[in-house]
Design an enzyme around this catalytic site. Sequence first.
Site, short mmCIF file in Angstrom:
data_model
loop_
_atom_site.label_atom_id
_atom_site.label_comp_id
_atom_site.label_asym_id
_atom_site.label_seq_id
_atom_site.Cartn_x
_atom_site.Cartn_y
_atom_site.Cartn_z
N GLY A 1 0.81 -1.21 0.00
CA GLY A 1 0.00 0.00 0.00
C GLY A 1 0.85 1.26 0.00
CG ASP A 2 3.44 1.75 3.17
OD1 ASP A 2 2.38 2.26 3.57
OD2 ASP A 2 4.08 0.91 3.83
#
Length: 301
Positions: free
Chosen positions: A251-252
Site C-alpha cells: 500500500g505504501d
Amino acid sequence: MIYTVTFNPAIDYVVRLDRPLEAGAINRSAGEDCVLGGKGINVSGVLAQLDCPSVALGFVAGETGAWLERGLAAQGLHTEFIHLPAGMTRINVKIKAGQETELNGAGPVIPPQAMEALFQQLDKLQAGDILVLAGSIPASLQPDTYEKILTRLQGHGVQSVVDASGALLAGVLAYHPFLIKPNHHELAEIVGRPLQGDDQITGAARELQERGACNVLVSMAGDGALLLDADGGVHRIGTPRGTVINSVGAGDSMLAGFLAGYLRTGSYETALRLGTACGSATAFSLGLATRQEIDRLLAQL
C-alpha cells in the site's frame, strides 16, 4: 518537495523456516533478512526508486535507531530524524513458516519536546510541498496528533496525503487532504457498512470526498484499485500477473507511485497505473519494489 513522517520506524527481522513453527521448541532458520522500514519510510524508499526526491522525517532512538539511519542513508534516502533521549527503535520479528507470525516491538516513548521539534521542522514547509502522514499513532502520543499537525499547516499551502484507518483517517477529512488511501476494508469501517462491488465502494468513497477529501484512492489487494478523483471522475484498474510473496509495504508503494506519477504528468490515469505497478512490484517481491520490476509490471497494465 515531498516529506514523509514515520512516528515509529522499525527494523523488521524476517526469519524463514522450511517447516511449521513449533512453539516451545528450538526452531532453526532457513534464512533471514533485515528490512528497514515503517510506512512513511517505505513511501520514501519507493519514491527514490522512481527518482522522485523526498525527505523522511520521524523519530529514532538508541543503537537500533542509528543502524536504521545509516542503512537508509546507504540506500540513498535523505532523512532528518529526531533523536530521542531514551529507548530504542523497535525491532519487529516476522516468522515466515507457511503462515506468517509477527512479534512487533512497541518502540520508544516520544516526549513532548520531541514532538515540538517535529512541529518546528514542519513549520519550514513551503507552499507546494507535500506532507505524507502514514500509519498509526504510537501510544505515547495523543490520538488527534494528525489533526494537530494539519491545523498547524493550515494556510501554508502544503498539500497533505494521509494513509491511515478508522477515527485517525476520519479526523483529517475536515482538513481537505489532497489524497487519502484507505483499503476497501478500512473504507467500510469508516462508513459503517459492508461494501460489495465497485458501485458501493464508489459511493462510500464519494461520502469521504463530501466530508473533505480531494482524491480517494481505494486499494483492493488482488482486485486492483479504484480512484475517485477531485473532479468527480472514477478510475478503475486491475492488477498485473504475479505471485504475492509479501504484502507488507504494498500500500505504501502504491501511494508513492501515485504521487510520483501525478507530479510528473498531472494525469490521474497515469498516476493510478504507476501506483498499481509499484504496489504489485512490492507484493511480488521479498522487499520493496525496484525500478526494474516496476517498469516490467507497468508494461502489463
